[in-house]
Design a protein around this motif. Structure first.
Motif, PDB file in Angstrom:
ATOM      1  N   ALA A 120       3.883  -0.822   6.029  1.00 18.86           N
ATOM      2  CA  ALA A 120       4.354  -2.164   5.706  1.00 18.86           C
ATOM      3  C   ALA A 120       4.362  -3.056   6.949  1.00 18.86           C
ATOM      4  CB  ALA A 120       5.749  -2.094   5.092  1.00 18.86           C
ATOM      5  N   PHE A 121       4.921  -2.564   8.045  1.00 10.79           N
ATOM      6  CA  PHE A 121       4.982  -3.365   9.268  1.00 10.79           C
ATOM      7  C   PHE A 121       3.578  -3.638   9.820  1.00 10.79           C
ATOM      8  CE2 PHE A 121       9.531  -2.162   9.705  1.00 10.79           C
ATOM      9  CZ  PHE A 121      10.032  -3.441   9.916  1.00 10.79           C
ATOM     10  N   LEU A 122       2.705  -2.631   9.761  1.00 18.54           N
ATOM     11  CA  LEU A 122       1.357  -2.843  10.280  1.00 18.54           C
ATOM     12  C   LEU A 122       0.605  -3.861   9.421  1.00 18.54           C
ATOM     13  CD1 LEU A 122      -0.616  -2.070  12.473  1.00 18.54           C
ATOM     14  CD2 LEU A 122      -1.403  -0.161  11.048  1.00 18.54           C
ATOM     15  N   THR A 123       0.780  -3.792   8.106  1.00 15.39           N
ATOM     16  CA  THR A 123       0.134  -4.763   7.224  1.00 15.39           C
ATOM     17  C   THR A 123       0.675  -6.164   7.466  1.00 15.39           C
ATOM     18  OG1 THR A 123      -0.220  -3.077   5.519  1.00 15.39           O
ATOM     19  CG2 THR A 123      -0.295  -5.380   4.819  1.00 15.39           C
ATOM     20  N   LEU A 124       1.991  -6.290   7.609  1.00 10.46           N
ATOM     21  CA  LEU A 124       2.574  -7.598   7.891  1.00 10.46           C
ATOM     22  C   LEU A 124       2.069  -8.145   9.219  1.00 10.46           C
ATOM     23  CD1 LEU A 124       6.265  -6.933   6.780  1.00 10.46           C
ATOM     24  CD2 LEU A 124       4.612  -8.436   5.652  1.00 10.46           C
ATOM     25  N   ALA A 125       1.964  -7.274  10.220  1.00 10.61           N
ATOM     26  CA  ALA A 125       1.489  -7.717  11.523  1.00 10.61           C
ATOM     27  C   ALA A 125       0.050  -8.192  11.459  1.00 10.61           C
ATOM     28  CB  ALA A 125       1.619  -6.565  12.529  1.00 10.61           C
ATOM     29  N   VAL A 126      -0.805  -7.439  10.777  1.00 11.38           N
ATOM     30  CA  VAL A 126      -2.218  -7.823  10.660  1.00 11.38           C
ATOM     31  C   VAL A 126      -2.356  -9.126   9.868  1.00 11.38           C
ATOM     32  CG1 VAL A 126      -4.446  -7.134   9.681  1.00 11.38           C
ATOM     33  CG2 VAL A 126      -3.066  -5.464  10.922  1.00 11.38           C
ATOM     34  N   LEU A 175      -3.005   8.928  11.116  1.00 12.43           N
ATOM     35  CA  LEU A 175      -2.094   7.817  10.833  1.00 12.43           C
ATOM     36  C   LEU A 175      -2.660   6.500  11.355  1.00 12.43           C
ATOM     37  CD1 LEU A 175       0.608   6.840   9.747  1.00 12.43           C
ATOM     38  CD2 LEU A 175       1.618   7.368  11.980  1.00 12.43           C
ATOM     39  N   LEU A 176      -3.237   6.526  12.550  1.00 12.33           N
ATOM     40  CA  LEU A 176      -3.819   5.303  13.103  1.00 12.33           C
ATOM     41  C   LEU A 176      -4.970   4.798  12.236  1.00 12.33           C
ATOM     42  CD1 LEU A 176      -3.840   6.042  16.942  1.00 12.33           C
ATOM     43  CD2 LEU A 176      -2.638   4.182  15.796  1.00 12.33           C
ATOM     44  N   VAL A 177      -5.861   5.702  11.859  1.00  8.95           N
ATOM     45  CA  VAL A 177      -7.017   5.302  11.047  1.00  8.95           C
ATOM     46  C   VAL A 177      -6.558   4.800   9.685  1.00  8.95           C
ATOM     47  CG1 VAL A 177      -9.099   6.117   9.897  1.00  8.95           C
ATOM     48  CG2 VAL A 177      -8.615   6.835  12.241  1.00  8.95           C
ATOM     49  N   GLN A 178      -5.736   5.590   9.014  1.00  8.89           N
ATOM     50  CA  GLN A 178      -5.266   5.191   7.693  1.00  8.89           C
ATOM     51  C   GLN A 178      -4.445   3.910   7.754  1.00  8.89           C
ATOM     52  OE1 GLN A 178      -3.144   8.587   6.160  1.00  8.89           O
ATOM     53  NE2 GLN A 178      -5.000   9.645   5.529  1.00  8.89           N
ATOM     54  N   GLY A 179      -3.607   3.785   8.777  1.00 10.62           N
ATOM     55  CA  GLY A 179      -2.775   2.598   8.894  1.00 10.62           C
ATOM     56  C   GLY A 179      -3.596   1.325   9.020  1.00 10.62           C
ATOM     57  N   PHE A 180      -4.587   1.341   9.908  1.00 12.67           N
ATOM     58  CA  PHE A 180      -5.401   0.140  10.085  1.00 12.67           C
ATOM     59  C   PHE A 180      -6.313  -0.110   8.884  1.00 12.67           C
ATOM     60  CE2 PHE A 180      -4.264   0.339  14.627  1.00 12.67           C
ATOM     61  CZ  PHE A 180      -4.004  -1.007  14.832  1.00 12.67           C
ATOM     62  N   VAL A 181      -6.798   0.950   8.251  1.00 15.25           N
ATOM     63  CA  VAL A 181      -7.626   0.757   7.055  1.00 15.25           C
ATOM     64  C   VAL A 181      -6.810   0.091   5.949  1.00 15.25           C
ATOM     65  CG1 VAL A 181      -8.797   1.962   5.166  1.00 15.25           C
ATOM     66  CG2 VAL A 181      -9.278   2.597   7.530  1.00 15.25           C
ATOM     67  N   VAL A 182      -5.601   0.584   5.715  1.00 21.04           N
ATOM     68  CA  VAL A 182      -4.745   0.005   4.682  1.00 21.04           C
ATOM     69  C   VAL A 182      -4.373  -1.437   5.034  1.00 21.04           C
ATOM     70  CG1 VAL A 182      -2.451   0.131   3.630  1.00 21.04           C
ATOM     71  CG2 VAL A 182      -3.820   2.201   3.882  1.00 21.04           C
ATOM     72  N   ALA A 183      -3.985  -1.670   6.285  1.00 20.68           N
ATOM     73  CA  ALA A 183      -3.572  -3.013   6.699  1.00 20.68           C
ATOM     74  C   ALA A 183      -4.719  -4.005   6.597  1.00 20.68           C
ATOM     75  CB  ALA A 183      -3.034  -2.970   8.129  1.00 20.68           C
ATOM     76  N   ILE A 184      -5.911  -3.599   7.036  1.00 21.27           N
ATOM     77  CA  ILE A 184      -7.073  -4.487   6.963  1.00 21.27           C
ATOM     78  C   ILE A 184      -7.457  -4.740   5.514  1.00 21.27           C
ATOM     79  CG2 ILE A 184      -9.554  -4.630   7.452  1.00 21.27           C
ATOM     80  CD1 ILE A 184      -8.969  -3.236  10.117  1.00 21.27           C
ATOM     81  N   ALA A 185      -7.417  -3.687   4.676  1.00 19.00           N
ATOM     82  CA  ALA A 185      -7.789  -3.849   3.271  1.00 19.00           C
ATOM     83  C   ALA A 185      -6.847  -4.808   2.549  1.00 19.00           C
ATOM     84  CB  ALA A 185      -7.794  -2.482   2.584  1.00 19.00           C
ATOM     85  N   LEU A 186      -5.540  -4.653   2.753  1.00 22.66           N
ATOM     86  CA  LEU A 186      -4.583  -5.544   2.088  1.00 22.66           C
ATOM     87  C   LEU A 186      -4.689  -6.968   2.616  1.00 22.66           C
ATOM     88  CD1 LEU A 186      -1.439  -3.207   1.905  1.00 22.66           C
ATOM     89  CD2 LEU A 186      -3.002  -3.847   0.063  1.00 22.66           C
ATOM     90  N   THR A 187      -4.900  -7.111   3.917  1.00 21.17           N
ATOM     91  CA  THR A 187      -5.085  -8.457   4.483  1.00 21.17           C
ATOM     92  C   THR A 187      -6.370  -9.080   3.965  1.00 21.17           C
ATOM     93  OG1 THR A 187      -3.904  -7.774   6.485  1.00 21.17           O
ATOM     94  CG2 THR A 187      -5.220  -9.772   6.624  1.00 21.17           C
ATOM     95  N   LEU A 188      -7.402  -8.260   3.789  1.00 26.09           N
ATOM     96  CA  LEU A 188      -8.660  -8.751   3.216  1.00 26.09           C
ATOM     97  C   LEU A 188      -8.435  -9.302   1.815  1.00 26.09           C
ATOM     98  CD1 LEU A 188     -11.770  -9.025   3.073  1.00 26.09           C
ATOM     99  CD2 LEU A 188     -11.845  -6.611   2.379  1.00 26.09           C
ATOM    100  N   VAL A 189      -7.670  -8.584   0.993  1.00 25.00           N
ATOM    101  CA  VAL A 189      -7.384  -9.057  -0.365  1.00 25.00           C
ATOM    102  C   VAL A 189      -6.639 -10.388  -0.321  1.00 25.00           C
ATOM    103  CG1 VAL A 189      -6.063  -8.564  -2.459  1.00 25.00           C
ATOM    104  CG2 VAL A 189      -7.387  -6.744  -1.367  1.00 25.00           C
ATOM    105  N   LEU A 190      -5.652 -10.489   0.542  1.00 21.55           N
ATOM    106  CA  LEU A 190      -4.907 -11.740   0.658  1.00 21.55           C
ATOM    107  C   LEU A 190      -5.792 -12.877   1.158  1.00 21.55           C
ATOM    108  CD1 LEU A 190      -1.578 -10.383   2.233  1.00 21.55           C
ATOM    109  CD2 LEU A 190      -1.966 -11.108  -0.133  1.00 21.55           C
ATOM    110  N   ALA A 191      -6.692 -12.564   2.080  1.00 21.00           N
ATOM    111  CA  ALA A 191      -7.606 -13.588   2.591  1.00 21.00           C
ATOM    112  C   ALA A 191      -8.570 -14.051   1.508  1.00 21.00           C
ATOM    113  CB  ALA A 191      -8.381 -13.037   3.790  1.00 21.00           C
TER     114      ALA A 191
END
Length: 323
Positions: A120-126, A175-191
């Motif tokens: 959640a925090f990583l997605t919010l940050a991205v 965790l690093l790979v999955q975290g950034f993949v999830v954060a980028i994917a969710l930010t992509l959807v919002l974008a």
């Protein structure tokens, strides 16, 4: 000073208490026979200098207390007694230079469990970083850096590599790979939703961005800052100075690069994808390598300090070291 709370099986309690009492770097030894119920045994507590903690914990591990009993380590915020100062003088070096390796490794395992709050925090940050790109706001870039929780996983990866803990290395890298993949994917959807609503357009990414253009244009200084931040971050964690981590978060461009990558992907700014990905990779790799190097140097330096102190004390009384 550190506080140790031990649950010691009855057959081993006398030996453990005797060793604690014989060590000049240990004080406030308390024994409550039969007080512990699960696991069963004597409850033994003591305060130990940070410099001596690794020696003592290593001895307790060899005695089987990690398997048959229980060991808990906690920080002491203040110990103003004369007795505590005398105990501190019996230990070599400075407390901040000593690595309590068991605590570092245990904390590293705790940081890579992959809680929902990490994602959640990583997605919010991205996402904040993506907004910073659209508005060309350096303040939002700093905010995104502070919110990002990724350095704990980076530090855990460095610890795993130095300690040769394969499970820790795999867990932190995953965790690093999955975290950034999830954060980028969710930010992509919002974008994409923002693009469909007309809130953002290609020019917001490809146009002049004097305050945030550095995010997708990595250079030599990107690597330099990543290395320095990695060193500072690991030192802050091993030395118990976690307040310094805020400065580390503000220094690295991992989260902003991920936000720029997601936004560029959503708007079709393909020219910036490679630069954002390179910025992210450079910062992560630089921090991990610097963290590994820092931990190795710390361990070697501390061994030299202890060896020098013992050599200087060889003519007189030396602090007892558990065998």
């Amino acid at each position: 000073m550190l506080h140790l709370r031990l649950v010691v099986p009855a057959p081993k309690a006398d030996a453990v208490v005797s060793t604690l009492l014989d060590d000049a770097r240990v004080t406030d030894v308390v024994r409550l026979p039969g007080a512990a119920l699960r696991p069963a045994g004597d409850l033994v507590t003591c305060d130990v200098t940070r410099e001596a903690a690794s020696d003592l914990l290593g001895w307790l591990r060899r005695e089987g207390l990690f398997e048959d009993g229980s060991v808990t380590v906690s920080d002491i915020s203040a110990s103003p007694s004369v007795n505590a100062r005398e105990v501190e003088r019996a230990a070599p070096g400075a407390p901040d230079d000593a690595i309590v390796w068991d605590a570092v490794v245990d904390n590293a395992y705790g940081e890579v469990r992959g809680s929902w709050s990490f994602y959640a925090f990583l997605t919010l940050a991205v996402t904040i970083a993506a907004v910073a790109v659209v508005t060309d706001s350096s303040i939002l870039v700093v905010g995104a850096m502070v919110v990002g929780p990724e350095f704990a996983a980076v530090a855990a990866l460095a610890v795993g590599l130095v300690a040769l803990r394969r499970r820790l290395v795999v867990a932190s890298a995953r965790l690093l790979v999955q975290g950034f993949v999830v954060a980028i994917a969710l930010t992509l959807v919002l974008a994409l939703l923002a693009r469909a609503a007309g809130w953002v357009e290609l020019g917001d990414v490809t146009g002049p961005r004097p305050l945030t253009g550095f995010i997708w244009r990595p250079d030599l200084w990107s690597a330099v800052v990543a290395v320095l931040a990695g060193c500072a971050g690991v030192l802050s964690q091993t030395g118990g100075r976690t307040n310094a981590l805020v400065g580390v978060f503000i220094s690295v461009t991992t989260v902003p690069a991920a936000g720029d990558f997601a936004l560029s992907l959503a708007l079709g700014a393909t020219d910036q994808l490679s630069g954002s990905a390179a910025q992210l990779g450079i910062n992560l790799a630089g921090m991990v390598l610097a963290g590994v190097a820092t931990l190795v140097v710390q361990r070697l330096a501390w061994h030299l300090v202890v060896r020098r102190r013992r050599a200087l004390s060889s003519g007189g009384s030396t602090p007892h070291t558990p065998r």
